[in-house]
Scaffold this active site. Structure first.
Site, short mmCIF file in Angstrom:
data_model
loop_
_atom_site.label_atom_id
_atom_site.label_comp_id
_atom_site.label_asym_id
_atom_site.label_seq_id
_atom_site.Cartn_x
_atom_site.Cartn_y
_atom_site.Cartn_z
N ASP A 1 -6.22 -3.00 10.90
CA ASP A 1 -5.07 -2.11 10.97
C ASP A 1 -4.83 -1.65 12.40
OD1 ASP A 1 -2.95 -0.53 10.12
OD2 ASP A 1 -4.06 0.37 8.48
N CYS B 1 0.82 -1.21 0.00
CA CYS B 1 0.00 0.00 0.00
C CYS B 1 0.87 1.27 0.00
CB CYS B 1 -0.90 -0.02 1.24
SG CYS B 1 -2.24 1.17 1.17
#
Length: 200
Positions: free
Chosen positions: A122, A6
């Site tokens: 996350d 990412c």
């Protein structure tokens, strides 16, 4: 083990992902607070440089339906949504819903949404490079949607994380950047992918 890298910001980084045959590439859109934020126009050359086999993920925070439409028109395959889901935002692209340790209690609501094809778990501060207590997600019920572990992963801990949590995939950004955070380091990407796939 599926791998998502990412926070791409440069066309050269697409080649690093192609070399390692990762599964997903994430680009941050519509979130100016992030140092990795990209405009749609800046994202397009990176999308075009990625192998057709790599799925393109627009990483967003509480995007509007119009913003998700713009991502779809630019060539993104999925949208990853942190924060709130705005009206209509689920109706354009398949969605990865991101959670952190502060909003995990919302998971049952999204389990019933067919447009959501996976979850990204996350840290408390997404993008910070900080890990969290994996016990918080280890025992979560699996429902057939993709279960992706993120937050503070790097080559040094990803194999341990996979063995402990047993996710469907892992997601990394800070853990494959140069120490100063200025772009992705191909050597760190190589090492991360090698460690993540070590047991395959």
């Amino acid at each position: 083990m599926q791998i998502k890298i990412c926070g791409l910001t440069d066309v050269r980084e697409a080649e690093y992902l192609n070399k390692n045959q990762v599964d997903y590439a994430g680009l941050i859109l519509f979130y100016e607070k992030s140092r990795r934020n990209m405009s749609i126009e800046s994202a397009k050359p990176i999308l075009e440089a990625l192998s057709p086999d790599i799925k393109r993920v627009a990483v967003t925070v509480s995007p509007t339906a119009e913003q998700v439409r713009q991502a779809a028109e630019a060539g993104f395959d999925y949208v990853q949504i942190h924060g709130e889901i705005q009206p209509g935002a689920l109706d354009v692209l398949p969605v990865f819903k991101a959670f952190n340790i502060k909003d995990m209690e919302e998971l049952p609501y999204y389990q019933s949404c067919p447009q959501i094809i996976g979850y990204v778990f996350d840290a408390c501060e997404p993008g910070s490079g900080k890990a969290f207590d994996w016990n918080l997600v280890k025992s979560l019920p699996r429902d057939g949607k993709l279960f992706i572990l993120a937050g503070g992963l790097c080559a040094e801990n990803v194999a341990e994380a996979i063995a402990f949590v047993k996710p469907d995939g892992v997601d990394v950004s800070s853990g494959v950047e140069y120490p100063d955070g200025n772009g992705k380091d191909v050597a760190r990407i190589d090492a991360f992918v090698k460690c993540a796939r070590r047991e395959e």
